[in-house]
Design an enzyme around this catalytic site. Structure first.
Site, PDB file in Angstrom:
ATOM      1  N   GLY A 136       1.897  15.186  -3.803  1.00 43.21           N
ATOM      2  CA  GLY A 136       2.804  15.264  -2.662  1.00 43.21           C
ATOM      3  C   GLY A 136       4.095  16.010  -2.967  1.00 43.21           C
ATOM      4  O   GLY A 136       4.957  16.163  -2.108  1.00 43.21           O
ATOM      5  N   ALA A 195      -0.986   7.509  -6.466  1.00 45.16           N
ATOM      6  CA  ALA A 195      -1.354   8.418  -7.569  1.00 45.16           C
ATOM      7  C   ALA A 195      -2.507   9.297  -7.103  1.00 45.16           C
ATOM      8  O   ALA A 195      -3.229   8.965  -6.159  1.00 45.16           O
ATOM      9  CB  ALA A 195      -1.765   7.639  -8.812  1.00 45.16           C
ATOM     10  N   ASP A 196      -2.667  10.430  -7.767  1.00 44.14           N
ATOM     11  CA  ASP A 196      -3.806  11.297  -7.447  1.00 44.14           C
ATOM     12  C   ASP A 196      -5.017  10.963  -8.308  1.00 44.14           C
ATOM     13  O   ASP A 196      -6.148  11.068  -7.866  1.00 44.14           O
ATOM     14  CB  ASP A 196      -3.403  12.765  -7.650  1.00 44.14           C
ATOM     15  CG  ASP A 196      -2.317  13.155  -6.667  1.00 44.14           C
ATOM     16  OD1 ASP A 196      -2.588  13.135  -5.448  1.00 44.14           O
ATOM     17  OD2 ASP A 196      -1.186  13.437  -7.103  1.00 44.14           O
ATOM     18  N   GLY A 215       4.012   9.412  -0.531  1.00 41.93           N
ATOM     19  CA  GLY A 215       2.613   9.738  -0.233  1.00 41.93           C
ATOM     20  C   GLY A 215       2.088   8.850   0.885  1.00 41.93           C
ATOM     21  O   GLY A 215       2.765   7.913   1.321  1.00 41.93           O
ATOM     22  N   SER A 216       0.865   9.124   1.296  1.00 38.16           N
ATOM     23  CA  SER A 216       0.330   8.416   2.465  1.00 38.16           C
ATOM     24  C   SER A 216       0.062   6.942   2.175  1.00 38.16           C
ATOM     25  O   SER A 216       0.241   6.091   3.058  1.00 38.16           O
ATOM     26  CB  SER A 216      -0.951   9.104   2.952  1.00 38.16           C
ATOM     27  OG  SER A 216      -1.934   9.059   1.931  1.00 38.16           O
ATOM     28  N   THR A 217      -0.305   6.603   0.960  1.00 35.77           N
ATOM     29  CA  THR A 217      -0.541   5.186   0.648  1.00 35.77           C
ATOM     30  C   THR A 217       0.796   4.449   0.571  1.00 35.77           C
ATOM     31  O   THR A 217       0.978   3.365   1.127  1.00 35.77           O
ATOM     32  CB  THR A 217      -1.325   5.044  -0.671  1.00 35.77           C
ATOM     33  OG1 THR A 217      -2.426   5.947  -0.666  1.00 35.77           O
ATOM     34  CG2 THR A 217      -1.829   3.621  -0.868  1.00 35.77           C
ATOM     35  N   GLU A 227       9.832  10.545  -8.329  1.00 33.40           N
ATOM     36  CA  GLU A 227       8.916   9.420  -8.551  1.00 33.40           C
ATOM     37  C   GLU A 227       8.996   8.966 -10.002  1.00 33.40           C
ATOM     38  O   GLU A 227       9.084   7.778 -10.302  1.00 33.40           O
ATOM     39  CB  GLU A 227       7.480   9.813  -8.224  1.00 33.40           C
ATOM     40  CG  GLU A 227       7.211   9.927  -6.740  1.00 33.40           C
ATOM     41  CD  GLU A 227       5.830  10.477  -6.453  1.00 33.40           C
ATOM     42  OE1 GLU A 227       5.274  11.216  -7.299  1.00 33.40           O
ATOM     43  OE2 GLU A 227       5.288  10.164  -5.380  1.00 33.40           O
TER      44      GLU A 227
HETATM   45  O1  DER Z   1       2.510  12.938  -5.068  1.00 38.94           O
HETATM   46  C1  DER Z   1       2.272  11.807  -5.506  1.00 38.94           C
HETATM   47  O2  DER Z   1       2.354  11.493  -6.714  1.00 38.94           O
HETATM   48  C2  DER Z   1       1.732  10.785  -4.549  1.00 38.94           C
HETATM   49  O3  DER Z   1       1.912   9.500  -5.042  1.00 38.94           O
HETATM   50  C3  DER Z   1       0.277  11.107  -4.398  1.00 38.94           C
HETATM   51  O4  DER Z   1      -0.227  11.316  -5.642  1.00 38.94           O
HETATM   52  C4  DER Z   1      -0.527  10.016  -3.726  1.00 38.94           C
HETATM   53  O5  DER Z   1      -0.592  10.378  -2.437  1.00 38.94           O
HETATM   54  P1  DER Z   1      -1.620   9.694  -1.423  1.00 38.94           P
HETATM   55  O6  DER Z   1      -1.301   8.214  -1.460  1.00 38.94           O
HETATM   56  O7  DER Z   1      -1.258  10.336  -0.116  1.00 38.94           O
HETATM   57  O8  DER Z   1      -2.992  10.012  -1.893  1.00 38.94           O
END
Ligand code: DER
Length: 224
Positions: free
Chosen positions: A99, A85-86, A29-31, A105
């Site tokens: 994602g 995480a979302d 994911g982006s973070t 994960e």
């Molecule tokens: O898909 C996932 O679980 C990712 O970790 C997502 O939930 C977090 O993505 P983000 O950091 O781009 O918000």
């Protein structure tokens, strides 16, 4: 942009927890991408680690950043995993999968001695479920699985990307399922896992050890 800045801040804070010689679970994911980039810098500065990526995307980025990669054929434990995480609730339960990498994960995060979740404060919720729950399902019979999920109260939608059915790194499909409000995430996860076509759900129950949250005025850490 302020959102990216806060993601970068918590990601770099978490990346600094990684110690010499560790096997590190690399989230997606982006973070998590910011965390991978910071770890790459630390590897350039001399840090010796091995990374296990939780998606093809994270694997590619980690390789570009010069992080040595390994897999479960070579290591039997992960010291620390860092992932996004979302949604995160007050009991540190997670809703993940936005994602599309939730299966790998959950395998990587579940194997880690310590799981650190990095989020901006918009992810903190009182109750999971505002975000549609991603569920990875076998393509074969997905329509029946969707029907069964509906009977559990969800509204499943087959995930598409650019007009095509989205296919995961494991050659499965994802159903994004809006539930009216997930009061009991552990129970819902258990019920969903009993459905034959369900591979895995985005409910990560009793897995997170620490949540690092980017807030307006700095960083807050929640510990289980
Ligand atoms: O898909 C996932 O679980 C990712 O970790 C997502 O939930 C977090 O993505 P983000 O950091 O781009 O918000």
């Amino acid at each position: 942009d302020p959102m990216e800045r806060s993601k970068k801040a918590v990601a770099e804070h978490a990346a600094n927890f990684v110690k010499e010689g560790m096997v590190v679970g690399l989230g997606s994911g982006s973070t998590a991408n910011w965390m991978i980039k910071r770890l790459g810098e630390r590897v350039q500065e001399g840090l010796n680690i091995k990374g296990i990526p939780s998606s093809f995307k994270s694997e590619r980025l980690a390789a570009e950043c010069g992080i040595p990669l390994t897999d479960f054929s070579s290591v039997d434990k992960i010291d620390i995993a860092i992932d996004g995480a979302d949604e995160v609730d007050s009991d540190l339960q997670l809703l993940k999968g936005g994602g599309g990498s939730l299966v790998r994960e959950k395998i990587v995060d579940g194997e880690a001695e310590q799981l650190i979740i990095i989020v901006d404060e918009t992810k903190i919720v009182t109750r999971l479920g505002e975000f549609p729950l991603p569920i990875e399902v076998t393509p074969f019979g997905w329509e029946l699985t969707a029907e069964n999920i509906s009977n559990l109260g969800g509204k499943p939608k087959l995930r598409h990307l650019d007009g095509e059915i989205f296919v995961t790194n494991n050659d499965n499909y994802i159903l994004d399922c809006k539930f009216p409000g997930i009061q009991k995430p552990a129970e819902l996860h258990a019920s969903l896992k009993l459905l034959t076509g369900v591979v895995e759900t985005g409910l990560f129950i009793n897995m997170a050890d620490q949540i690092i949250i980017a807030k307006q005025d700095g960083i807050e850490i929640l510990t289980k």
